[in-house]
Design a protein around this motif. Structure first.
Motif, PDB file in Angstrom:
ATOM      1  N   ASN A  93       0.811  -1.179  -0.012  1.00  0.00           N
ATOM      2  CA  ASN A  93       0.064  -0.197   0.121  1.00  0.00           C
ATOM      3  C   ASN A  93       0.696   1.381   0.017  1.00  0.00           C
ATOM      4  N   ALA A  94       2.202   1.206  -0.060  1.00  0.00           N
ATOM      5  CA  ALA A  94       3.119   2.239   0.223  1.00  0.00           C
ATOM      6  C   ALA A  94       2.702   3.164  -1.224  1.00  0.00           C
ATOM      7  N   GLU A  95       2.669   4.463  -1.169  1.00  0.00           N
ATOM      8  CA  GLU A  95       2.385   5.253  -2.170  1.00  0.00           C
ATOM      9  C   GLU A  95       3.391   5.248  -3.271  1.00  0.00           C
ATOM     10  N   CYS A  96       4.578   4.985  -2.819  1.00  0.00           N
ATOM     11  CA  CYS A  96       5.583   4.695  -3.942  1.00  0.00           C
ATOM     12  C   CYS A  96       6.638   4.056  -3.239  1.00  0.00           C
ATOM     13  N   THR A  97       7.710   3.364  -3.823  1.00  0.00           N
ATOM     14  CA  THR A  97       8.605   2.649  -3.365  1.00  0.00           C
ATOM     15  C   THR A  97      10.086   3.850  -3.424  1.00  0.00           C
ATOM     16  N   PRO A  98      10.876   3.325  -2.743  1.00  0.00           N
ATOM     17  CA  PRO A  98      12.204   4.202  -2.528  1.00  0.00           C
ATOM     18  C   PRO A  98      12.953   4.123  -4.008  1.00  0.00           C
ATOM     19  N   GLU A  99      12.863   3.109  -4.614  1.00  0.00           N
ATOM     20  CA  GLU A  99      13.557   3.125  -5.986  1.00  0.00           C
ATOM     21  C   GLU A  99      12.792   3.837  -6.707  1.00  0.00           C
ATOM     22  N   GLU A 100      11.579   3.924  -7.021  1.00  0.00           N
ATOM     23  CA  GLU A 100      10.847   4.730  -7.607  1.00  0.00           C
ATOM     24  C   GLU A 100      11.129   6.313  -7.510  1.00  0.00           C
ATOM     25  N   ALA A 101      11.093   6.689  -6.018  1.00  0.00           N
ATOM     26  CA  ALA A 101      11.397   8.069  -5.507  1.00  0.00           C
ATOM     27  C   ALA A 101      12.927   8.594  -6.157  1.00  0.00           C
ATOM     28  N   PHE A 102      13.914   7.537  -5.703  1.00  0.00           N
ATOM     29  CA  PHE A 102      15.127   7.861  -6.068  1.00  0.00           C
ATOM     30  C   PHE A 102      15.398   7.866  -7.522  1.00  0.00           C
ATOM     31  N   SER A 103      14.961   6.974  -8.193  1.00  0.00           N
ATOM     32  CA  SER A 103      15.234   6.752  -9.778  1.00  0.00           C
ATOM     33  C   SER A 103      14.841   8.168 -10.317  1.00  0.00           C
ATOM     34  N   ILE A 104      13.677   8.538  -9.996  1.00  0.00           N
ATOM     35  CA  ILE A 104      12.928   9.922 -10.640  1.00  0.00           C
ATOM     36  C   ILE A 104      13.632  10.948 -10.166  1.00  0.00           C
ATOM     37  N   ALA A 124      10.714   8.486   3.191  1.00  0.00           N
ATOM     38  CA  ALA A 124      10.339   7.646   4.451  1.00  0.00           C
ATOM     39  C   ALA A 124       9.028   6.847   4.084  1.00  0.00           C
ATOM     40  N   SER A 125       9.247   5.738   4.813  1.00  0.00           N
ATOM     41  CA  SER A 125       7.684   4.795   4.368  1.00  0.00           C
ATOM     42  C   SER A 125       7.298   4.395   5.473  1.00  0.00           C
ATOM     43  N   GLY A 126       6.055   4.110   5.673  1.00  0.00           N
ATOM     44  CA  GLY A 126       5.397   3.422   6.923  1.00  0.00           C
ATOM     45  C   GLY A 126       5.909   1.961   7.143  1.00  0.00           C
ATOM     46  N   SER A 127       6.132   1.333   6.154  1.00  0.00           N
ATOM     47  CA  SER A 127       6.777  -0.177   6.150  1.00  0.00           C
ATOM     48  C   SER A 127       8.255  -0.207   5.920  1.00  0.00           C
ATOM     49  N   PRO A 128       9.109  -1.057   6.375  1.00  0.00           N
ATOM     50  CA  PRO A 128      10.355  -0.831   6.065  1.00  0.00           C
ATOM     51  C   PRO A 128      10.615  -1.482   4.471  1.00  0.00           C
ATOM     52  N   PHE A 129      11.641  -0.708   4.080  1.00  0.00           N
ATOM     53  CA  PHE A 129      12.147  -1.088   2.540  1.00  0.00           C
ATOM     54  C   PHE A 129      13.728  -0.912   2.702  1.00  0.00           C
ATOM     55  N   SER A 130      14.367  -1.550   1.988  1.00  0.00           N
ATOM     56  CA  SER A 130      15.908  -1.148   2.224  1.00  0.00           C
ATOM     57  C   SER A 130      16.356  -0.053   1.583  1.00  0.00           C
ATOM     58  N   ASN A 131      17.548   0.218   2.008  1.00  0.00           N
ATOM     59  CA  ASN A 131      18.168   1.508   1.104  1.00  0.00           C
ATOM     60  C   ASN A 131      18.446   1.260  -0.207  1.00  0.00           C
ATOM     61  N   VAL A 132      18.315   2.265  -1.003  1.00  0.00           N
ATOM     62  CA  VAL A 132      18.736   1.924  -2.566  1.00  0.00           C
ATOM     63  C   VAL A 132      20.102   2.304  -3.049  1.00  0.00           C
ATOM     64  N   ASP A 133      20.741   1.494  -3.502  1.00  0.00           N
ATOM     65  CA  ASP A 133      22.043   1.530  -3.972  1.00  0.00           C
ATOM     66  C   ASP A 133      21.834   2.479  -5.434  1.00  0.00           C
ATOM     67  N   LEU A 134      22.244   3.799  -5.474  1.00  0.00           N
ATOM     68  CA  LEU A 134      22.280   4.593  -6.412  1.00  0.00           C
ATOM     69  C   LEU A 134      23.164   4.367  -7.701  1.00  0.00           C
ATOM     70  N   GLY A 135      23.984   3.570  -7.522  1.00  0.00           N
ATOM     71  CA  GLY A 135      25.139   3.067  -8.413  1.00  0.00           C
ATOM     72  C   GLY A 135      26.072   3.914  -8.797  1.00  0.00           C
ATOM     73  N   ASN A 136      26.196   5.220  -7.928  1.00  0.00           N
ATOM     74  CA  ASN A 136      27.234   6.216  -8.285  1.00  0.00           C
ATOM     75  C   ASN A 136      28.188   6.384  -6.774  1.00  0.00           C
ATOM     76  N   GLY A 137      27.902   5.181  -6.206  1.00  0.00           N
ATOM     77  CA  GLY A 137      28.893   5.160  -4.737  1.00  0.00           C
ATOM     78  C   GLY A 137      27.641   5.826  -3.719  1.00  0.00           C
ATOM     79  N   HIS A 138      26.657   6.163  -4.249  1.00  0.00           N
ATOM     80  CA  HIS A 138      25.702   6.964  -3.218  1.00  0.00           C
ATOM     81  C   HIS A 138      24.520   5.768  -2.824  1.00  0.00           C
ATOM     82  N   ILE A 139      24.202   6.016  -1.538  1.00  0.00           N
ATOM     83  CA  ILE A 139      22.945   5.277  -0.996  1.00  0.00           C
ATOM     84  C   ILE A 139      21.855   6.052  -0.832  1.00  0.00           C
ATOM     85  N   GLY A 140      20.702   5.759  -1.538  1.00  0.00           N
ATOM     86  CA  GLY A 140      19.416   6.508  -1.114  1.00  0.00           C
ATOM     87  C   GLY A 140      18.810   5.932   0.106  1.00  0.00           C
TER      88      GLY A 140
END
Ligand SMILES: NC(=O)C1=CN([C@@H]2O[C@H](COP(=O)(O)OP(=O)(O)OC[C@H]3O[C@@H](n4cnc5c(N)ncnc54)[C@H](O)[C@@H]3O)[C@@H](O)[C@H]2O)C=CC1
Ligand SMILES: CC(=O)C(=O)O
Ligand SMILES: [Mg+2]
Length: 621
Positions: free
Chosen positions: A466-477, A485-501
């Protein structure tokens, strides 16, 4: 032996029959006619926990009364055949879940293993939970608890907690004594009408009360012998459940109006008569009742509504964190433009608290309160809420946008979320809509126009789907310069440039345990707005400047016991300042008032239950 085999054969042939509701309901119960009754020397939970005598949901109502079992089982009396059918359906469902289940295909199996441990050895269960809270909170709490509630008919084995049903009217004052504990500190009660974002799950919603109380024990150190999960079963409007012969609750539509209130009133009177110092947390009541019940009880009973008040406090802490993450002081909060999707108990709770927080920062007067409301745009299932809305919900009315001003902004009544985001260019987009994927790619693209240096996205609806979006969607766009922030847990996102979302978990779990513990240890008569605000402010200041600038605005769940201690201390301090504290056990209000800040912290720590085995000694009755 021959008898036993005959019985097993009879049961398994039954399973092959096509079972219809009418068929099952008309079948007479297997009786022991002609057999002498068995004499038992136990009653209440002792019977339910004794594999020799336990019949579970098959205890008839007269037997339940005779053996002090009323309220200790879900209200639907089942035939032995139906019990077996329910067990088999569950077994088969597990096979399906293993293929098409949640993202962790073993989540339900893990829940079962933990639940069995909970039944066998409570101390060990909480030792495991506390030591591995990050790993197991998603099992005993959101998201898996949602799946557990949806499948509760099948998962139900040993009862846990109490059921007060519409059929128990007039009986509650006596049946509350069926609960074996002399002292109860915390009750979490639900009527099952809105479980997470999963809708009306009726009696199956008791799973959420159990999950929340697990966190009370693990995070707040409430003694597990003094917690009580409660289900108020007034029926369900979930037609699928009503048609399901295996459903464990009352098979009737929900009571409404005065009939509904009479049941909840009777429950409150009963529990506060037996345990005058108990704290009752209302959980997952549909919005229609959440606000009304809160207003009805909050000045007489020690109670709060977690979805309205706990969520609001967590969201405010997160919103202040998002301001800090922009490198600005918290006091800049009133300048934030906030779009909220969802105007139910959670959304409106957040809006009211955010408006009050802004007003306080702007001078704490009428003018400040009036002007703060212009920072919010609220979108519900019918779109943007304006003064032009017909039959507007009175709770949403204070946030309805003015028509002329909306016109100037290029918006209209009912404008879509994407239109609102495009025109408003908000600093924050916050979702409490229970609609998975509501923050679509189009909405997130529109958020690129945000005037914020670091836009914040709070996809707070539960469970995961039911999350309105995933962190992958948010960080990739939107790139890595956002707060998520999300109500239920998600993993951090590897942004591929040495950065972590970084993905924060924005959940009321960071506050409700501390609110309950602080109220308990202060002995506050009621739970005031000030106490809730103190809890929220403590959470807001918990994170260091360095963490916040990295986009980490909420602590990890591994720190939940520490944050809960600090929140509880802040709640006690505020209760003392407001003269609401009446003390707890050996610590009366006068003694409490003499404590320094450090001593309050120590007092909290010393009163938290730890999962250690006590020494046992046998004594004859
Ligand atoms: N993260 C947390 O700590 C918490 C999260 N929640 C979650 O919040 C969600 C909502 O809870 P309640 O407010 O009690 O539910 P609710 O059912 O009372 O409210 C839902 C709101 O969303 C609106 N909505 C529905 N479709 C929409 C759409 N397409 N666009 C915009 N709005 C839409 C509805 O009109 C309604 O105003 C649930 O998923 C719940 O799990 C609730 C409490 C705490
Ligand atoms: C977290 C919570 O209370 C809810 O989703 O309802
Ligand atoms: Mg809730």
């Amino acid at each position: 032996m021959a008898m036993l085999l005959k019985h097993v054969r009879a049961s398994s042939s039954l399973l092959k029959q096509h079972v219809t509701r009418a068929h099952l309901l008309s079948r007479p119960f297997t009786t022991t006619e002609g057999h002498r009754p068995s004499i038992v020397h136990k009653r209440s939970l002792d019977i339910l926990h004794d594999p020799w005598f336990n019949k579970g949901t098959a205890f008839s109502m007269t037997e339940r009364d005779r053996l002090d079992l009323r309220g200790l089982l879900p209200p639907n009396v089942m035939s032995p055949d139906l019990q077996i059918e329910r067990f088999m359906v569950d077994l088969k469902r597990l096979e399906v879940q293993a293929r098409d289940g949640p993202s962790d295909p073993n989540a339900l199996a893990k829940w079962r293993i933990l639940n069995r441990l909970h039944d066998r050895n409570e101390t060990m269960y909480y030792k495991v939970l506390i030591a591995k809270i990050e790993e197991y909170a998603p099992i005993v709490y959101t998201p898996t608890v949602g799946l557990v509630c949806q499948n509760y008919s099948g998962l139900f084995r040993r009862p846990r907690g109490m059921y007060f049903s519409a059929e128990d009217r007039g009986e509650m004052m006596s049946m509350v004594y069926n609960w074996p504990a002399e002292q109860v500190d915390m009750i979490v009660v639900t009527d099952g009408s809105r479980i997470l974002g999963l809708g009306d799950l009726g009696v199956q919603g008791i799973g959420i009360a159990i999950g929340k109380l697990d966190l009370y024990v693990a995070a707040a150190g409430i003694n597990p012998q003094r917690v009580l999960p409660v289900m108020i079963d007034v029926g369900t409007n979930n037609e699928k459940l009503l048609e399901d012969p295996l459903y464990l609750g009352l098979q009737q539509h929900r009571l409404d109006g005065d009939d509904y209130l009479a049941v909840v009133d009777e429950f409150m009177e009963a529990v506060f008569t037996r345990w005058p110092n108990v704290i009752v947390q209302f959980e997952d009541f549909q919005s229609k009742w959440a606000f009304k019940l809160l207003q009805r009880y909050r000045s007489t009973y020690r109670m709060f509504n977690d979805d309205v008040q706990g969520t609001a406090g967590v969201a405010i802490a997160g919103l202040l964190g998002a301001v800090r993450a922009q490198g600005r002081p918290m006091i800049d909060f009133p300048k934030q433009k906030i779009v909220v999707a969802g105007a139910g108990s959670a959304g409106i709770g957040v809006l009211n608290a955010a408006r009050k927080t802004m007003a306080r920062m702007l001078g704490n007067n009428e003018v400040a309160f009036e002007s703060a409301k212009s920072q919010f745009w609220v979108v519900d299932a019918k779109g943007l809420i304006s003064e032009g809305r017909e039959n507007i919900d009175p709770d949403a009315l204070p946030f309805a946008r003015n028509l002329k001003e909306m016109d100037r902004q290029g918006l209209r009544e009912g404008a879509s979320l994407v239109e609102v985001v495009k025109q408003v260019k908000p600093d924050v987009l916050l979702g409490l809509s229970a609609v998975g994927g509501l923050f679509s790619n189009e909405v997130l693209e529109a958020l690129k126009g945000s005037t914020s240096t670091r836009p914040a996205i709070f996809a707070m609806s539960n469970p995961t789907k039911n999350a309105e979006c995933t962190p992958e969607e948010a960080f990739s766009i939107l790139g890595d310069n956002i707060i998520f922030a999300s109500g239920s847990p998600f993993s951090n996102v590897d942004l591929g440039n040495g950065h972590i979302g970084h993905c924060n978990q924005g959940n009321n779990m960071y506050l409700f345990p501390g609110i309950g513990l602080g109220t308990l240890l202060s002995g506050a008569r009621i739970i005031s707005d000030g106490m809730l605000q103190a809890a929220s402010e403590r959470l807001a200041t918990y994170m260091s400047e360095e963490e916040v600038l990295k986009g980490v605005i909420f602590p990890s769940t591994s720190r939940i016991r520490d944050i809960t201690e600090k929140v509880a201390a802040a709640v006690i301090k505020e209760a003392l300042e407001e003269d609401l504290a009446e003390g707890y056990h050996g610590m009366d209000a006068r003694e409490l008032k003499k404590l320094s800040e450090d001593e309050i912290a120590e007092y909290v720590k010393n009163n938290m239950w730890n999962p250690e085995y006590p020494t046992l000694v046998y004594k004859k009755e």
